[in-house]
Design a protein around this motif. Structure first.
Motif: not given
Ligand code: SF4
Ligand code: SF4
Lengths: 252, 447
Positions: A96, A100, A145-146, A149-151, A176, A184
């Motif tokens: 991430x 990003x 999560x990374x 949802x994050x990606x 999701x 995290x």
């Protein structure tokens, strides 16, 4: 990488190992599994070795922008110095941040997570499994999560698991709605705030509820958290936590 | 005639006071820092169409999505009827559209009737869920007192509104047969055609006329009350959801905003950009946010849009395992703090001035309090940055961003924060790894 540079050659891809993959005994096993797969698929890859630094993810999320910028800018200098284009990493936090957050600092690379990379190897026919070791076994998959949802990467790891002929059983909170492992946001590096329960315990209970005997993960920190949770429940002899690459190497 | 004048005066006042309150909210949202929306405009409009107008994200939970959908669609359609009421009220006519739009009129009125009935069903079920079944997410500690009352007030207003509509239409149906000259035929109505005669049949014409007027007035007065109540209520979301979704930052959820001041300072320290490009003399600003003025105005807009539904808190791993953090409370606290600051500025409180010689503005504001008086450090420390709250919010609010901005303030401006983190920071700084380890990064290759 230095070796490639000295020979004036360029690897297909740079494997970003990350702090956990380099130093954490459990995550080192994932690193080795992934490297074995890369070798089996005859991929010309490189690592930065001691020239690699922490991406800065935990520092930034803890709020320490100075530390983040220092380590990130140093990494970008190194990566740009070697003219790196493609990066693969087995850690969704590294993934991430590299993908990003480095562009705003001047680091633009094509970054992919190792589950995506492995899936590509299967599609290209560079990798195949005999589908032995885990055939028919109940496996549940924990979305990090990374990556999730994050990606927005939910299906690729699941497709990869399908290659192994396993029976995928989903937890109630998945994709999701997946529940965090608790690591995290730099929680990995501090004690929990006061509460009723640890987050990893909550997640492990849900995983155990599926009746699966393997929990597949894609993140070294999730693996640590879930393993701790399983130990706290004294179920470590019944249920194993593996990175997807470890499941693949055991099936090859 | 008298009725018309009273109506015009009341409507004028209702719109005037509502407008003033909305202007105030706009001002309060602007307490936040400037922020230019980034990203694709077409993407934003798509979100407005799908998420705000189409309520796409509500459908993660079917039951409330359908019930809320009834009330929402009924609300949209009733606007047509409201236009008619305004015209009727101002010009002293009755059912202005009935003779103007032909067959469309019964279609519209019937649609409104059916939707109003469905909205009533939704409202009653919502009241039961809230007060009898006591859904856990609607009864967390931050919901004590006003927020709970607020939710019930609006549901009761809704019942009043629907009752007024059916009184108005029901008596109208009966009157149509008694006095067709004044009560134009609306054709058969889905509900009032049987409910009207059943309830009001046999009443005297004068009683009917009175009830019809009463229904009409209660309807419009409830709407005016609602309009003026919105700004102090979580129901503001029915308006703000649209701009909020439009302005929601369109970037990868995993990406934290870059801090260019710090980036440039670090780059110049490392000799990557000439010092002349960085103004070293400039006083370094405070980093992160300890108050509303240091948040982006989008964060403040988020706070005013929050419906207090608790979907975020319900999925927050910290909250569900008993930690104090609740993303909904974070949003409510930002809103309450912003309201407090704006109220003090409006009152011109001199003791809230930073510099006594300058006028009281948001730049010159200091009341000795901060956002940390509302949101404790224990709360922000518990966040795992998992994005579950962001994913769950039906109106695209991002509670994670202010949490991280407050963490930045704590670490960068106060040099405080959990002591457990210090070894991690120094280790990254000194050895480039999160753990202080003497080994080489390549030792794993040995085996
Ligand atoms: S991002 Fe933080 S506040 Fe939001 S759900 Fe996750 S832990 Fe809770
Ligand atoms: S932030 Fe969104 S999900 Fe959370 S309470 Fe407010 S509206 Fe509901």
């Amino acid at each position: 990488m230095a070796q490639h540079a000295a020979e004036g050659t360029k690897p297909e891809v740079l494997f970003w190992v990350g702090c956990a993959g380099s130093f954490d005994a459990r995550a080192q096993k994932v690193t080795k599994a992934f490297v074995k797969i890369l070798n089996a698929a005859d991929i010309d890859f490189a690592i930065l070795g001691n020239e690699e630094s922490c991406t800065g993810d935990p520092a930034r999320r803890a709020g320490n922008e100075f530390v983040f910028q220092m380590t990130a800018i140093q990494n970008i200098e190194t990566l740009n110095g070697y003219d790196i284009k493609n990066i693969v990493t087995a850690c969704p936090h590294c993934f991430n941040t590299l993908k990003n957050e480095y562009p705003a600092l001047g680091g633009n690379y094509n970054v992919i997570h190792h589950t995506q990379y492995l899936n590509q190897l299967f599609t290209d026919g560079k990798l195949s499994v005999q589908g032995g070791a885990f055939k028919g076994r109940k496996v549940t998959y924990h979305d990090s999560c990374y990556l999730g949802r994050a990606n927005g990467i939910y299906e690729v790891p699941r497709e990869l698991l399908k290659q192994l002929d396993i029976e995928l059983v989903e937890m109630k909170r998945c994709k999701t709605n997946g529940l965090c492992c608790g690591a995290g946001g730099a929680q990995m590096f501090k004690e929990d705030e006061p509460g009723d329960k640890r987050i990893n315990t909550e997640r492990v209970e849900e995983a155990l509820g599926t009746g699966a005997d393997v929990v597949a993960a894609n993140c070294p920190f999730c693996i640590t958290m879930l393993s701790d949770g399983i130990k706290a429940e004294e179920k470590q002899d019944e249920v194993a936590i593996y990175d997807i690459s470890e499941l693949i190497i055991q099936s090859m | 005639m008298i009725q018309q004048i009273i109506f015009i005066l009341i409507s004028g006042a209702a719109f005037f006071f509502a407008f003033r309150q909305f202007a105030k909210i706009r001002q309060t949202i602007n307490l936040g820092k400037d922020h230019t929306p980034t990203g694709d405009a077409s993407e934003r409009w798509k979100n407005v169409a799908l998420v705000a107008f189409g309520q796409k994200k509500m459908f993660k939970r079917w039951i409330p999505a359908v019930l809320h959908g009834f009330i929402y669609v009924a609300f949209l359609f009733t606007q047509i009827e409201l236009i008619e009421i305004l015209i009727d009220g101002i010009f002293g006519v009755h059912r202005f559209f009935a003779t103007k739009i032909g067959f469309l009129y019964p279609v519209i009125i019937n649609t409104i009737e059916i939707l109003s009935f469905l909205a009533l069903v939704g409202t009653v079920i919502f009241l039961i869920r809230r007060n009898l079944i006591k859904l856990p997410r609607l009864h967390k500690s931050e919901m004590k007192g006003w927020p709970t009352k607020d939710a019930n007030i609006i549901l009761i207003l809704e019942i009043l509104l629907v009752s007024a509509i059916f009184t108005m239409n029901g008596t109208d149906v009966v009157l149509q047969s008694i006095d067709p000259a004044h009560f134009p035929d609306t054709g058969p109505l889905a509900i009032s055609s049987w409910l009207g005669p059943a309830l009001f049949g046999g009443l005297s014409e004068s009683t009917l006329l009175f009830l019809e007027r009463a229904g009409w007035w209660v309807h419009i007065l409830t709407v005016f009350a609602f309009l003026n109540y919105l700004p102090v209520s979580k129901h503001l979301h029915i308006l703000l959801a649209f701009p909020n979704v439009y302005f929601a930052k369109s970037k990868s959820r995993g990406e934290m905003d870059n801090m260019p001041e710090i980036m440039n300072e670090v780059k110049s320290m490392m000799g990557l950009i000439p010092e002349s490009e960085v103004d070293m003399e400039a006083e370094l600003p405070e980093f992160g946010a300890n108050d509303v003025m240091e948040l982006d105005w989008v964060n403040v807009l988020n706070a005013f849009t929050c419906t207090e539904c608790g979907r975020c808190t319900d999925v927050c791993p910290a909250n569900t395992t008993g930690k104090k953090l609740s993303p909904r409370k974070v949003m409510m606290d930002i809103r309450d703090r912003a309201t407090e600051i704006q109220a003090n500025i409006d009152l011109g409180k001199i003791d809230c001035k930073k510099d006594a010689d300058k006028p009281l503005t948001k730049e010159n504001y200091s009341d000795g309090k901060s956002l940390f008086d509302y949101i404790t450090k224990e709360e922000i420390h518990a966040c795992t940055t998992c994005n579950a709250c962001v994913e769950a919010c039906p109106v695209m609010i991002n509670p994670l961003e202010p949490i991280l901005a407050m963490r930045r303030y704590e670490i960068l401006s106060e040099s405080a924060g959990p002591s457990d983190w210090v070894p991690m920071f120094t280790s990254i700084e000194n050895s480039g790894s999160v753990w202080q380890l003497p080994d080489s990064r390549e030792d794993w290759i040995q085996e």
